[in-house]
Write an enzyme that holds these catalytic residues in place. Sequence first.
Site, mmCIF file in Angstrom:
data_model
loop_
_atom_site.group_PDB
_atom_site.id
_atom_site.type_symbol
_atom_site.label_atom_id
_atom_site.label_comp_id
_atom_site.label_asym_id
_atom_site.label_seq_id
_atom_site.Cartn_x
_atom_site.Cartn_y
_atom_site.Cartn_z
ATOM 1 N NE ARG A 101 -1.293 2.265 2.993
ATOM 2 C CZ ARG A 101 -0.364 3.079 3.479
ATOM 3 N NH1 ARG A 101 0.142 4.050 2.751
ATOM 4 N NH2 ARG A 101 0.097 2.930 4.706
ATOM 5 C CB THR A 143 12.340 12.423 6.156
ATOM 6 O OG1 THR A 143 10.919 12.415 6.303
ATOM 7 C CG2 THR A 143 13.004 12.129 7.484
ATOM 8 C CB ILE A 174 13.365 8.465 0.262
ATOM 9 C CG1 ILE A 174 13.976 9.694 0.954
ATOM 10 C CG2 ILE A 174 12.431 8.872 -0.879
ATOM 11 C CD1 ILE A 174 12.994 10.544 1.773
ATOM 12 C CD GLU A 374 2.700 9.804 4.501
ATOM 13 O OE1 GLU A 374 2.212 10.926 4.425
ATOM 14 O OE2 GLU A 374 3.186 9.184 3.538
HETATM 15 C C1 LIG Z 1 9.607 2.853 6.507
HETATM 16 C C2 LIG Z 1 9.596 4.352 6.426
HETATM 17 C C3 LIG Z 1 9.310 4.964 5.228
HETATM 18 C C4 LIG Z 1 9.361 6.362 5.119
HETATM 19 N N1 LIG Z 1 9.107 6.970 3.902
HETATM 20 C C5 LIG Z 1 9.327 8.310 3.762
HETATM 21 C C6 LIG Z 1 9.219 8.941 2.479
HETATM 22 O O1 LIG Z 1 8.890 8.301 1.477
HETATM 23 N N2 LIG Z 1 9.524 10.254 2.380
HETATM 24 C C7 LIG Z 1 9.902 11.009 3.445
HETATM 25 O O2 LIG Z 1 10.163 12.202 3.271
HETATM 26 N N3 LIG Z 1 9.987 10.439 4.690
HETATM 27 C C8 LIG Z 1 9.717 9.120 4.874
HETATM 28 N N4 LIG Z 1 9.813 8.523 6.113
HETATM 29 C C9 LIG Z 1 10.286 9.340 7.232
HETATM 30 C C10 LIG Z 1 9.208 9.650 8.267
HETATM 31 O O3 LIG Z 1 8.284 10.547 7.750
HETATM 32 C C11 LIG Z 1 9.930 10.164 9.527
HETATM 33 O O4 LIG Z 1 10.576 9.041 10.106
HETATM 34 C C12 LIG Z 1 8.975 10.814 10.520
HETATM 35 O O5 LIG Z 1 8.547 12.070 10.058
HETATM 36 C C13 LIG Z 1 9.620 10.982 11.911
HETATM 37 O O6 LIG Z 1 10.877 11.557 11.804
HETATM 38 P P1 LIG Z 1 12.120 10.916 12.574
HETATM 39 O O7 LIG Z 1 12.152 9.462 12.279
HETATM 40 O O8 LIG Z 1 13.323 11.725 12.232
HETATM 41 O O9 LIG Z 1 11.774 11.052 14.109
HETATM 42 P P2 LIG Z 1 11.984 12.347 15.026
HETATM 43 O O10 LIG Z 1 11.367 13.547 14.376
HETATM 44 O O11 LIG Z 1 13.404 12.432 15.431
HETATM 45 O O12 LIG Z 1 11.098 11.952 16.277
HETATM 46 C C14 LIG Z 1 11.530 11.013 17.275
HETATM 47 C C15 LIG Z 1 10.461 10.968 18.372
HETATM 48 O O13 LIG Z 1 10.337 12.277 18.958
HETATM 49 C C16 LIG Z 1 8.985 12.679 18.905
HETATM 50 N N5 LIG Z 1 8.886 14.138 18.775
HETATM 51 C C17 LIG Z 1 9.449 14.946 17.835
HETATM 52 N N6 LIG Z 1 9.086 16.219 18.028
HETATM 53 C C18 LIG Z 1 8.260 16.231 19.107
HETATM 54 C C19 LIG Z 1 7.530 17.236 19.803
HETATM 55 N N7 LIG Z 1 7.553 18.521 19.417
HETATM 56 N N8 LIG Z 1 6.803 16.874 20.884
HETATM 57 C C20 LIG Z 1 6.727 15.572 21.265
HETATM 58 N N9 LIG Z 1 7.385 14.568 20.664
HETATM 59 C C21 LIG Z 1 8.125 14.900 19.578
HETATM 60 C C22 LIG Z 1 8.412 11.970 17.700
HETATM 61 O O14 LIG Z 1 6.990 11.907 17.762
HETATM 62 C C23 LIG Z 1 9.077 10.616 17.820
HETATM 63 O O15 LIG Z 1 8.383 9.838 18.778
HETATM 64 C C24 LIG Z 1 9.696 7.140 6.258
HETATM 65 C C25 LIG Z 1 9.947 6.502 7.478
HETATM 66 C C26 LIG Z 1 9.888 5.123 7.570
HETATM 67 C C27 LIG Z 1 10.166 4.463 8.889
#
Ligand SMILES: Cc1cc2nc3c(=O)[nH]c(=O)nc-3n(C[C@H](O)[C@H](O)[C@H](O)COP(=O)(O)OP(=O)(O)OC[C@H]3O[C@@H](n4cnc5c(N)ncnc54)[C@H](O)[C@@H]3O)c2cc1C
Length: 395
Positions: A101, A143, A174, A374
């Site tokens: 999906r 990201t 990505i 997302e």
């Molecule tokens: C399998 C997979 C596919 C993906 N595909 C894509 C894609 O196609 N394109 C793309 O651009 N990205 C993609 N992503 C990235 C995804 O969107 C990010 O992982 C997501 O936005 C979270 O960012 P991070 O992993 O850096 O976590 P972080 O932002 O570092 O967050 C870590 C933790 O801190 C928490 N946190 C952060 N800020 C706050 C706040 N202000 N208050 C409270 N808690 C907070 C978060 O909720 C989380 O629990 C993908 C990720 C995965 C795992």
Amino acid sequence: MTDKPGESKQPHATDFLDIDRLLSDEERMLRDTVRRFATERVMPDIEKWFENAEFPRAMASEVGELGLFGMHLEGYGCAGVGAVSYGLACMELEAADSGFRSFVSVQGSLAMYPIWAHGSKEQKERWLPRMATGEVLGCFGLTEPDFGSDPSGMRTHARRDGDDWILNGSKMWITSGSIADIAIVWAQTDEGIRGFILERGTPGFSARDVHRKLSLRASVTSELAFDDCRLPSSSMLPGVRGLKGPLSCLAEARFGILWGTMGAARSCYECALDYSKSRIQFGKPIGGFQLTQEKLVNMMLELDKGTLLALHLGRMKEEGRLTPEQVSFGKLNNVREALKICREARTILGANGITLEYPVIRHMNNLESVLTYEGTSEIHTLILGQAITGLKAFV
Ligand SMILES: Cc1cc2nc3c(=O)[nH]c(=O)nc-3n(C[C@H](O)[C@H](O)[C@H](O)COP(=O)(O)OP(=O)(O)OC[C@H]3O[C@@H](n4cnc5c(N)ncnc54)[C@H](O)[C@@H]3O)c2cc1C
């Protein structure tokens, strides 16, 4: 219980509230077509793909033939179906696997949608028809290694050089990154954040896959790197500037997720229900024990409530009055409840619940990614908290 929904007045275990009746004939037909495709073409191999961390790139043309890529968009070879039909397709695909999906959602909502909504006429004509057939695949680069939940700080940047742009930086996590023919890359510029269509093969561009994932294994996840990539001015999406560009795409994709997760949950609920009727312990089926029945009932309640929520939000989207905050409501609730349903199903399967012989732990592990991408649950909670209090939640 009857065997088929709608056969008598008795509610059915797999559609207790008769939600099926709230769909039009066309919606049911499309749902059944996608379900057949998922059952016949995805399900037979999904365990192997998951176990071997493979993605069946060759299936893109079949998905294109079914009209599923960008199916909710109008024109340029796209099917132009309503939001509920799009949601139902996501649900059926995710009942097979969240990775599959994700592949379809990324193509339609994150790669085609920005071109459709913010691209020039030439960009739309050049890319969308071939993306609708699956000949050209896309990915979405927002990201970065140091900027996930807070993309506003992104370091990837593009500077003008005559008529061209020079792109530098990197993107992380990505989906479909290394198999995509084009990447929608969001970058800082002197004019604010802008979107670019980057073609595979552009000098200075490279993609490297993320390995050792224990979630969404049947999906490609990559790191993208841009080292002085020279892009023509015609590659920039002219119709949007600022973070609202990528956020508009995310709202589209999150809508697919709030439906899709109910598909994964349904698969786990149905598996646990079946298992509970055939697994004998203490001389009777475990489904005959009240503790197991309570689990199944709780799973069914949240599955049906989540599906009704998805349908309600779908109808609102079709009427053009669905807000991003309401999409956050659906994403937060339905991913959270789907995960709980999958975890509960796993307990009903006992030791069998931890193997790939059954779909449950695969769905459960997949949903850990869906919980994070997302917009994490925490970020959607902040969006909703801000919406109901009127007080800033992010600073
Ligand atoms: C399998 C997979 C596919 C993906 N595909 C894509 C894609 O196609 N394109 C793309 O651009 N990205 C993609 N992503 C990235 C995804 O969107 C990010 O992982 C997501 O936005 C979270 O960012 P991070 O992993 O850096 O976590 P972080 O932002 O570092 O967050 C870590 C933790 O801190 C928490 N946190 C952060 N800020 C706050 C706040 N202000 N208050 C409270 N808690 C907070 C978060 O909720 C989380 O629990 C993908 C990720 C995965 C795992």
